[in-house]
Motif scaffolding. Structure first.
Motif, short mmCIF file in Angstrom:
data_model
loop_
_atom_site.label_atom_id
_atom_site.label_comp_id
_atom_site.label_asym_id
_atom_site.label_seq_id
_atom_site.Cartn_x
_atom_site.Cartn_y
_atom_site.Cartn_z
N GLN A 154 18.13 3.69 32.16
CA GLN A 154 19.09 3.75 33.01
C GLN A 154 18.40 3.42 34.47
O GLN A 154 19.11 2.67 35.28
CB GLN A 154 19.79 5.25 33.25
N LYS B 17 25.24 8.93 38.40
CA LYS B 17 25.35 10.16 37.71
C LYS B 17 24.23 9.89 36.27
O LYS B 17 24.21 8.70 35.81
CB LYS B 17 26.60 10.37 37.15
N PRO B 18 23.32 11.03 35.91
CA PRO B 18 22.55 10.64 35.00
C PRO B 18 23.10 10.70 33.63
O PRO B 18 24.14 11.49 33.53
CB PRO B 18 21.49 11.95 35.10
N GLU B 19 22.77 9.74 32.83
CA GLU B 19 23.34 9.87 31.48
C GLU B 19 22.54 10.95 30.37
O GLU B 19 21.57 11.35 31.01
CB GLU B 19 23.10 8.39 30.83
N GLN B 20 23.13 11.06 29.29
CA GLN B 20 22.28 11.99 28.60
C GLN B 20 20.98 11.39 28.17
O GLN B 20 20.93 10.24 27.46
CB GLN B 20 23.14 12.37 27.06
N SER C 33 12.14 9.76 29.91
CA SER C 33 13.04 10.00 31.00
C SER C 33 11.85 10.26 32.33
O SER C 33 10.71 10.30 32.25
CB SER C 33 13.83 11.47 30.75
N TYR D 178 16.73 11.47 34.67
CA TYR D 178 17.48 10.17 34.14
C TYR D 178 16.79 9.76 33.10
O TYR D 178 15.50 9.63 32.95
CB TYR D 178 17.48 9.26 35.12
#
Length: 103
Positions: free
Chosen positions: A45, A25-28, A33, A41
């Motif tokens: 991360q 699941k992508p973080e904020q 990115s 993403y």
């Protein structure tokens, strides 16, 4: 493709990165990115997942270069908007009338 991240050599492929990021699941996103599949993403991360290293051990630039060379779309950090100055009611009324505001 062979690349060095945090002084360690890695053999990365586009399909290998896609497989590694599947189900993650992508973080904020607050800085750089990368778009993998249909998700965006944070670069740190992605680096953590593909290298299995702590995020403090590598720079975002190392992972950005590797992802760009593999053909992924990378984005730089969004510019931070300058804070807007809040006008007092007197200053706002003066500005609406076109007269200079009294300090």
């Amino acid at each position: 493709m062979r690349c060095v991240i945090a002084r360690f050599p890695f053999d990365l492929t586009k399909s290998g990165v896609l497989e590694s990021m599947k189900g993650i699941k992508p973080e904020q996103v607050t800085g750089e990115s990368v778009i993998i599949g249909r998700r965006t993403y944070p670069i740190k991360q992605v680096g953590q997942v593909i290298t299995r290293q702590d995020r403090r051990d590598f720079s975002a630039g190392e992972v950005l270069r590797a992802m760009s060379r593999l053909g992924f779309t990378c984005r730089s950090a969004l510019p931070v908007a300058a804070p807007t100055r809040v006008l007092s009611p007197l200053q706002q009324a003066s500005a609406m009338l076109g007269a200079p505001a009294a300090a």
